[in-house]
Design an enzyme around this catalytic site. Sequence first.
Site, short mmCIF file in Angstrom:
data_model
loop_
_atom_site.label_atom_id
_atom_site.label_comp_id
_atom_site.label_asym_id
_atom_site.label_seq_id
_atom_site.Cartn_x
_atom_site.Cartn_y
_atom_site.Cartn_z
N HIS A 1 0.89 -1.32 0.05
CA HIS A 1 -0.06 0.05 0.18
C HIS A 1 0.80 1.33 -0.21
O HIS A 1 0.95 1.72 -1.08
CB HIS A 1 -1.12 -0.07 1.30
CG HIS A 1 -1.86 1.07 1.20
ND1 HIS A 1 -2.79 1.32 2.38
CD2 HIS A 1 -2.18 2.17 0.42
CE1 HIS A 1 -3.22 2.42 2.14
NE2 HIS A 1 -3.27 3.00 0.93
N HIS B 1 1.47 5.18 -2.83
CA HIS B 1 1.55 6.78 -2.37
C HIS B 1 2.96 7.08 -2.52
O HIS B 1 3.27 8.03 -3.15
CB HIS B 1 1.44 6.54 -0.99
CG HIS B 1 -0.24 6.55 -0.63
ND1 HIS B 1 -1.03 7.63 -0.16
CD2 HIS B 1 -1.05 5.29 -0.35
CE1 HIS B 1 -2.21 7.06 0.00
NE2 HIS B 1 -2.27 5.79 -0.12
N HIS C 1 -3.96 0.67 -6.31
CA HIS C 1 -4.30 1.41 -5.17
C HIS C 1 -5.73 1.31 -4.60
O HIS C 1 -5.65 0.73 -3.35
CB HIS C 1 -4.17 3.08 -5.12
CG HIS C 1 -4.46 3.49 -3.91
ND1 HIS C 1 -5.64 4.27 -3.63
CD2 HIS C 1 -3.82 3.71 -2.73
CE1 HIS C 1 -5.84 4.55 -2.42
NE2 HIS C 1 -4.65 4.43 -1.78
N ASN D 1 -6.59 -0.72 -0.81
CA ASN D 1 -7.16 0.35 -0.01
C ASN D 1 -8.68 -0.04 0.48
O ASN D 1 -8.71 0.16 1.58
CB ASN D 1 -6.79 1.75 -0.79
CG ASN D 1 -7.40 2.67 0.48
OD1 ASN D 1 -6.72 3.16 1.26
ND2 ASN D 1 -8.24 3.51 0.29
N ILE E 1 -6.88 9.06 -0.93
CA ILE E 1 -6.97 8.89 0.45
C ILE E 1 -5.71 7.79 0.80
O ILE E 1 -5.65 7.17 -0.05
CB ILE E 1 -8.31 8.41 0.59
CG1 ILE E 1 -8.51 8.32 2.33
CG2 ILE E 1 -8.83 6.88 0.10
CD1 ILE E 1 -10.10 8.43 2.90
#
Length: 816
Positions: free
Chosen positions: A474, A479, A666, A670, A816
């Site tokens: 993740h 990110h 993602h 997530n 997010i």
Amino acid sequence: MGLKVVVTVGGVPGATENFQDLFGNKLILELVAEESNRGTKTLDACLTGKNPNDIKYEAEFELPTEFGSVGAIWIKNEHGKETFVKSVVIEGLSDPLTISCNSWVHSNDDNPEKRVFFVDKLSCVPSKTPSGLKPLREKELAILRGEGAADVPRGKKDRIYDYDMYNDLGDPDKDSDLVRPILGGTDHPYPRRCKTGRPRSTSDPLSESRSTEVYVPRDEAFSEVEKGTFNLKTVFLALATATASLKNREDDKQFSDFTNIEFLFKIGVELPNLNDNGRLQEMLPRLFKYSESTQKNVLRFETPETIKRDKFGWISDEEFGRQTLAGINPLSITLVKEWPLKSKLDPKEYGPSESAITTEIVMGMIPGFSTIDEEIENKKLYMLDYHDIFLPYVHKVREQKNTTLYGSRTLMYLTPTGTLRPIAIELVRPPKDDKPLWKKVFTPGWDATSMWLWKLAKVHVLAHDSGYHQLVSHWLRTHCCTEPYIIATNRQLSKMHPIHSLLHPHFRYTMAINALARGALINAGGTIEMCFSLGKYGTELSSVAYDQLWRFDQEALPADLIARGMAVEDPDSPHGLKLSIEDYPYANDGLRLWDIIKNWVTDYVNHYYPEENLVKSDEELHAWWTEIRKVGHADKQDEPWWPILNTPKDLIWILTTIIWVASGHHAAVNFGQYDYAGYFPNRAPIARVKMPCEDPTDVEWEKFKCKPEDVLLSALPSQGQAIQVMAVLDVLSNHSPDEEYIGDKMEPTFEANPQIKDAYEKFKENVQKLGTIIDGRNADESLRNRNGVGVVPYNLLKPSSEAGVTGMGVPNSISI
């Protein structure tokens, strides 16, 4: 020629007094001709809107014929505060001319420099830039790179994109225990983040000082304009306030029984020290309830989907295996290709390399076992391998309070129904000082003792998988590794560049959420450190994963599946790949989405680069790709696997990979977090105690024999840890009301070009079809990994979603 220009403004930050500031002030516009010898024309645009939700400026003017086509516009904001300009439209031409700004324009009081915006239809490669716009194109890029700007702390209104190492995760000025290593460089290779310019800390000159406000370039910040927009920053602050009272609330106290855990969903936890009850309930109605009878806030959780469907599913081996293919970390399962299993670590330091999972153990667990070579050849054995990456951290982690660690291997067998059955778990403690190597294999047993040891071994493996998922699958792979792409795109690709337009929607809010994560989630003392097994070594381990495992070329979904042995190239199979496990929901849905993205990118790239030499001659494009490799991922710049960028085909693969990571990858790791980990026994983030059979004392073993459930509960998170993680996962699984989903909103530059508009409409249609295909797959009773009694359908790559926690929806970006 009589024309009118209409400027639509979103507003100014703040309340009514800022709207009053609009009266008596104006925007000064300066039209720029496409050709350099045609000059400019200045206009005063006056306010015509009636209220803060309908703010427009208009100006009527004559444009001489010899002026030619308008290519760009300068805007000077004479208000006392910055103003969000949505668009500028020039009316009176055969077709209205649109300039989509969607950006904050600073006040002239803050910065006398004007802002330039280019006409939507002029999306073009550098060599095709009209002569009058070339200097503006270059100047705007220089501003975004910060050329000539002082090297001082960046402010809220700055627009500078630059690079720095992760030197702000620790807080040495607050406490020496909060010192953390700098991530980035030879010792701890890592991607780069956005430079904030904050001064160094007093206690550690290598670390950056911390503050409550973390700089991101102005246009990367969360929306402050649209009414009702989900303000994630405010939510994070509210969540931090709420969980602060839980961090010290009997933090080490274990749950007394499983009924006590269920109370979190039925009754909730009182939060007596909070104010502003109504505001908390408004921001997070799923979590915060207000009791009129007790006059107190209650933190009460929604029942996760997995528990709604099967209250006892978390115990079963079948569900354990299914979630490796259809859960929130379907990226760790690998095919066993060689036997015996061996470590690559130094045996002098970590003990013999050969695994304790022997052929005899496997033989006893597989009905109709032939030979190990045949089982491997037939692709029947799979593994979760957290042995080599965790083993060097075992003793370091054990020096911390209330946590433990092992190196682990989990072997699984592919059953005739296409599901995975775990058959052996190996847990390893390396030797140290007077303690010898401890290595033990656990298997599902038919007696009470082996059955309970097997349950506890699964708790440890799931804690390993949870930590690896959060820190690597993740945080690192989506990110963290995406931030350099965003920085390089804004520094090296003009907003006129078609590739900037293509990538822009896939970068929305990512830098802002990353900044929040550095301040509350992955920082020293943050949720990941406080509640996951690795503790303060978590981000350091993500650096090891980046150094040893991350490759840009294998971030492409097909390449990732091949590297893990989960697929082989096969031109006769769908997507050109034959899966090792046919019913692999993440791979099946993901490959369909990958192809849809790739086809869209192919149409787009081939339109702007109809000839191969156009890629080779695009200086902005090559500066972009060079900077990603040599600066954004500087610690990996010399790796031979970086794709070469010479042809449109090369560019298509690179862009598809970046877009896939930001969208499909993602979303898959997530948005199912609360449904799968909200009931934490299903995926405990931490295993707090060692196995009872490791160096057991008579007291420990007797306790285990008399009350094994109590030992299991002591291994699970404490009450404070569980509540904190559950609250964070609820927020992270949430879709905001202003979410932008893949294939939904068309960028203005796409709409301004008829060929690109048609290609996008085809892309959108294919994305919508994917949702129907996924529904059909979930209804197929032969697909046991996504359909069955108590089974949660696999919807994580279903493209769209309602707002909230839904367990589906693929946003364009890591928002997010």
